[in-house]
Design a protein around this motif. Structure first.
Motif, PDB file in Angstrom:
ATOM      1  N   ALA A 151      74.919  50.337 -12.696  1.00  0.00           N
ATOM      2  CA  ALA A 151      76.313  49.914 -12.535  1.00  0.00           C
ATOM      3  C   ALA A 151      76.900  50.514 -11.262  1.00  0.00           C
ATOM      4  O   ALA A 151      77.623  49.832 -10.528  1.00  0.00           O
ATOM      5  CB  ALA A 151      77.134  50.311 -13.749  1.00  0.00           C
ATOM      6  N   GLU A 152      76.614  51.749 -10.982  1.00  0.00           N
ATOM      7  CA  GLU A 152      77.101  52.394  -9.758  1.00  0.00           C
ATOM      8  C   GLU A 152      76.592  51.656  -8.525  1.00  0.00           C
ATOM      9  O   GLU A 152      77.350  51.414  -7.583  1.00  0.00           O
ATOM     10  CB  GLU A 152      76.656  53.859  -9.715  1.00  0.00           C
ATOM     11  N   ARG A 153      75.344  51.241  -8.552  1.00  0.00           N
ATOM     12  CA  ARG A 153      74.779  50.498  -7.427  1.00  0.00           C
ATOM     13  C   ARG A 153      75.445  49.132  -7.274  1.00  0.00           C
ATOM     14  O   ARG A 153      75.733  48.697  -6.157  1.00  0.00           O
ATOM     15  CB  ARG A 153      73.262  50.370  -7.598  1.00  0.00           C
ATOM     16  N   VAL A 154      75.696  48.460  -8.386  1.00  0.00           N
ATOM     17  CA  VAL A 154      76.395  47.169  -8.345  1.00  0.00           C
ATOM     18  C   VAL A 154      77.783  47.351  -7.738  1.00  0.00           C
ATOM     19  O   VAL A 154      78.195  46.592  -6.855  1.00  0.00           O
ATOM     20  CB  VAL A 154      76.486  46.551  -9.758  1.00  0.00           C
ATOM     21  N   LEU A 155      78.508  48.360  -8.176  1.00  0.00           N
ATOM     22  CA  LEU A 155      79.861  48.599  -7.675  1.00  0.00           C
ATOM     23  C   LEU A 155      79.848  48.972  -6.194  1.00  0.00           C
ATOM     24  O   LEU A 155      80.766  48.588  -5.450  1.00  0.00           O
ATOM     25  CB  LEU A 155      80.549  49.681  -8.497  1.00  0.00           C
ATOM     26  N   ASP A 156      78.820  49.685  -5.771  1.00  0.00           N
ATOM     27  CA  ASP A 156      78.693  50.021  -4.344  1.00  0.00           C
ATOM     28  C   ASP A 156      78.579  48.750  -3.502  1.00  0.00           C
ATOM     29  O   ASP A 156      79.189  48.647  -2.439  1.00  0.00           O
ATOM     30  CB  ASP A 156      77.481  50.918  -4.088  1.00  0.00           C
ATOM     31  N   VAL A 157      77.795  47.779  -3.970  1.00  0.00           N
ATOM     32  CA  VAL A 157      77.656  46.511  -3.242  1.00  0.00           C
ATOM     33  C   VAL A 157      78.982  45.754  -3.259  1.00  0.00           C
ATOM     34  O   VAL A 157      79.419  45.233  -2.229  1.00  0.00           O
ATOM     35  CB  VAL A 157      76.512  45.643  -3.808  1.00  0.00           C
ATOM     36  N   ALA A 158      79.646  45.709  -4.401  1.00  0.00           N
ATOM     37  CA  ALA A 158      80.935  45.010  -4.497  1.00  0.00           C
ATOM     38  C   ALA A 158      81.936  45.594  -3.493  1.00  0.00           C
ATOM     39  O   ALA A 158      82.703  44.857  -2.871  1.00  0.00           O
ATOM     40  CB  ALA A 158      81.489  45.089  -5.915  1.00  0.00           C
ATOM     41  N   ASP A 159      81.898  46.900  -3.302  1.00  0.00           N
ATOM     42  CA  ASP A 159      82.785  47.554  -2.335  1.00  0.00           C
ATOM     43  C   ASP A 159      82.486  47.153  -0.891  1.00  0.00           C
ATOM     44  O   ASP A 159      83.353  47.238  -0.031  1.00  0.00           O
ATOM     45  CB  ASP A 159      82.677  49.072  -2.450  1.00  0.00           C
ATOM     46  N   LEU A 160      81.257  46.746  -0.621  1.00  0.00           N
ATOM     47  CA  LEU A 160      80.860  46.370   0.745  1.00  0.00           C
ATOM     48  C   LEU A 160      81.298  44.961   1.149  1.00  0.00           C
ATOM     49  O   LEU A 160      81.368  44.654   2.334  1.00  0.00           O
ATOM     50  CB  LEU A 160      79.333  46.439   0.879  1.00  0.00           C
ATOM     51  N   ILE A 161      81.563  44.100   0.187  1.00  0.00           N
ATOM     52  CA  ILE A 161      81.893  42.708   0.485  1.00  0.00           C
ATOM     53  C   ILE A 161      83.222  42.662   1.223  1.00  0.00           C
ATOM     54  O   ILE A 161      84.227  43.165   0.721  1.00  0.00           O
ATOM     55  CB  ILE A 161      81.960  41.863  -0.807  1.00  0.00           C
ATOM     56  N   PRO A 162      83.229  42.077   2.423  1.00  0.00           N
ATOM     57  CA  PRO A 162      84.472  42.054   3.201  1.00  0.00           C
ATOM     58  C   PRO A 162      85.534  41.136   2.590  1.00  0.00           C
ATOM     59  O   PRO A 162      85.204  40.177   1.889  1.00  0.00           O
ATOM     60  CB  PRO A 162      84.045  41.494   4.566  1.00  0.00           C
ATOM     61  N   PRO A 163      86.799  41.427   2.868  1.00  0.00           N
ATOM     62  CA  PRO A 163      87.867  40.530   2.414  1.00  0.00           C
ATOM     63  C   PRO A 163      87.603  39.107   2.908  1.00  0.00           C
ATOM     64  O   PRO A 163      87.150  38.890   4.024  1.00  0.00           O
ATOM     65  CB  PRO A 163      89.124  41.108   3.069  1.00  0.00           C
ATOM     66  N   GLY A 164      87.879  38.151   2.039  1.00  0.00           N
ATOM     67  CA  GLY A 164      87.681  36.748   2.396  1.00  0.00           C
ATOM     68  C   GLY A 164      86.274  36.252   2.181  1.00  0.00           C
ATOM     69  O   GLY A 164      85.971  35.092   2.439  1.00  0.00           O
ATOM     70  N   ARG A 165      85.398  37.094   1.693  1.00  0.00           N
ATOM     71  CA  ARG A 165      84.002  36.720   1.440  1.00  0.00           C
ATOM     72  C   ARG A 165      83.661  37.023  -0.004  1.00  0.00           C
ATOM     73  O   ARG A 165      84.351  37.799  -0.671  1.00  0.00           O
ATOM     74  CB  ARG A 165      83.059  37.497   2.373  1.00  0.00           C
ATOM     75  N   VAL A 166      82.568  36.447  -0.505  1.00  0.00           N
ATOM     76  CA  VAL A 166      82.134  36.656  -1.883  1.00  0.00           C
ATOM     77  C   VAL A 166      80.608  36.760  -1.936  1.00  0.00           C
ATOM     78  O   VAL A 166      79.921  36.318  -1.021  1.00  0.00           O
ATOM     79  CB  VAL A 166      82.595  35.514  -2.822  1.00  0.00           C
ATOM     80  N   MET A 167      80.122  37.333  -3.021  1.00  0.00           N
ATOM     81  CA  MET A 167      78.701  37.315  -3.352  1.00  0.00           C
ATOM     82  C   MET A 167      78.594  36.883  -4.807  1.00  0.00           C
ATOM     83  O   MET A 167      79.402  37.293  -5.641  1.00  0.00           O
ATOM     84  CB  MET A 167      78.046  38.693  -3.184  1.00  0.00           C
TER      85      MET A 167
END
Length: 137
Positions: free
Chosen positions: A20-36
């Motif tokens: 979960a920590e790794r997932v949240l780390d990736v979510a934090d990297l996604i720039p505004p206006g973009r999605v994964m």
């Protein structure tokens, strides 16, 4: 850990589970206006799948930009559509106009334009060369 939105930490240690920590780390990297998409994050991590990412986001994702982690078809998160749309509009995330038959006439994400591959763009903008407002609803 300060990211949890619920009172459901790992029962043994009281800490956020490593995945979960790794997932949240990736979510934090996604720039505004973009999605994964959920599957994009699983692929990025090389572990788990869309359901595991979704579970981690559902349990622990309240303190990260959860609206940037989405379904691969661009359909908005059920129950959070209005809050997500507000974020998308604020961040100028590319959206597609809702079809007349869509429930609630809610837009969908324009996955072709909004999807982030994890790399900085070569143009210095996250959307490449096409940043016209036409796709922003």
């Amino acid at each position: 850990m300060g990211r949890m939105r619920s009172d459901e930490p790992d029962e043994v240690s009281g800490d956020l589970p490593e995945y979960a920590e790794r997932v949240l780390d990736v979510a934090d990297l996604i720039p505004p206006g973009r999605v994964m998409a959920y599957g994009d994050i699983a692929e990025w991590l090389g572990e788990g799948g869309p359901r595991q990412v979704g579970r981690a986001m559902a349990l622990y994702g309240g303190a990260v930009p959860w609206w940037r982690v989405v379904r691969s078809d661009g359909v908005l998160l059920s129950g959070h559509e209005l809050e997500a749309v507000a974020h998308y509009r604020e961040e100028a995330t590319p959206l597609r106009e809702a079809s007349r038959g869509s429930e609630g006439h809610l837009p969908r994400l324009d996955m072709k334009r909004a999807r982030w591959d994890g790399r900085p763009s070569e143009t210095g903008t996250d959307f490449g060369t096409d940043t016209g407002d036409a796709a922003h609803i």
